[in-house]
Design a protein around this motif. Structure first.
Motif, mmCIF file in Angstrom:
data_model
loop_
_atom_site.group_PDB
_atom_site.id
_atom_site.type_symbol
_atom_site.label_atom_id
_atom_site.label_comp_id
_atom_site.label_asym_id
_atom_site.label_seq_id
_atom_site.Cartn_x
_atom_site.Cartn_y
_atom_site.Cartn_z
ATOM 1 N N GLU A 85 0.841 -1.200 0.000
ATOM 2 C CA GLU A 85 0.000 0.000 0.000
ATOM 3 C C GLU A 85 0.883 1.259 0.000
ATOM 4 O OE1 GLU A 85 -3.337 2.306 2.724
ATOM 5 O OE2 GLU A 85 -2.335 0.541 3.529
ATOM 6 N N TRP B 183 2.151 2.045 -3.503
ATOM 7 C CA TRP B 183 1.184 2.719 -4.382
ATOM 8 C C TRP B 183 0.987 4.174 -3.961
ATOM 9 C CZ3 TRP B 183 2.101 -0.604 -7.610
ATOM 10 C CH2 TRP B 183 1.852 -1.968 -7.478
ATOM 11 N N GLU B 184 0.978 4.426 -2.661
ATOM 12 C CA GLU B 184 0.832 5.810 -2.178
ATOM 13 C C GLU B 184 2.038 6.658 -2.576
ATOM 14 O OE1 GLU B 184 0.257 5.024 1.979
ATOM 15 O OE2 GLU B 184 -1.913 4.833 1.774
ATOM 16 N N THR B 185 3.219 6.068 -2.523
ATOM 17 C CA THR B 185 4.431 6.791 -2.932
ATOM 18 C C THR B 185 4.387 7.122 -4.410
ATOM 19 O OG1 THR B 185 5.734 5.758 -1.180
ATOM 20 C CG2 THR B 185 6.957 6.630 -3.082
ATOM 21 N N SER C 288 -4.594 4.497 -7.529
ATOM 22 C CA SER C 288 -5.591 4.687 -6.465
ATOM 23 C C SER C 288 -6.343 3.384 -6.208
ATOM 24 C CB SER C 288 -6.576 5.794 -6.838
ATOM 25 O OG SER C 288 -5.908 7.035 -6.903
ATOM 26 N N ALA D 2 -4.032 1.024 -4.293
ATOM 27 C CA ALA D 2 -3.903 1.423 -2.883
ATOM 28 C C ALA D 2 -5.161 1.038 -2.111
ATOM 29 C CB ALA D 2 -3.632 2.919 -2.770
#
Length: 169
Positions: free
Chosen positions: A117, A120-122, A142, A145
């Motif tokens: 997660e 993906w946020e990075t 998105s 994540a």
């Protein structure tokens, strides 16, 4: 759109390779967990999670290759060694769904998914800075994540619903 420097791209590739390394071991750990829990009410959930994690690992590798980057051979060898260790399942050597080994196995799976997660946020944060990634756009990242958050919830539900049973003598 901002074009990252060569040095910045190398940093990114190292980061993505590290996640690919973790994903390789993670795919195997999810397979072992799915096998451990096969035939239980949670077996199908873990088998489904294994399929999703495996597909996401393949997608990450395809993105690296689409960026013209070949993963470091030494890191990939290390990933394969980690996957071999995962076959032994050192967290749950007995391969059962009860006891502390099973609890540690579920906690490790949840940690792996939290790390994914964060990846993906990075990448979403880098998109905001003008980076681009073949095979990944804002909508896809998105979705990944959000799916990781859902996967964590599925693992947590297994942990919570089976914890008391797991620690009974």
């Amino acid at each position: 759109m901002r074009t990252p420097t060569k040095e910045e791209r190398q940093w990114l590739f190292r980061y993505l390779e590290d996640h690919l390394l973790g994903a390789t071991s993670g795919v195997r750990l999810f397979k072992e967990a799915a096998d451990t829990w096969e035939g239980t009410p949670h077996g199908e959930t873990l088998a489904h999670l294994h399929e999703e994690i495996s597909g996401e690992r393949s997608e990450l590798l395809a993105s690296l290759e689409a960026q013209g980057h070949t993963p470091n051979a030494a890191k990939m060898l290390l990933a394969q060694a980690g996957a071999a260790v995962a076959r032994i399942n050192p967290l749950n050597i007995r391969g059962g769904e009860n006891g502390p080994g099973a609890q540690l196995e579920l906690e490790a799976l949840q940690s792996l998914v939290r790390g994914k997660e964060a990846l993906w946020e990075t990448l979403l944060a880098l998109l905001d800075d003008g980076w681009s990634f073949p095979k990944y756009d804002r909508e896809r990242l998105s979705h990944l994540a959000e799916r990781a958050r859902g996967q964590q919830q599925e693992i947590a539900a297994i942990m919570c619903s089976t914890a008391a049973e797991r620690f009974r003598a």
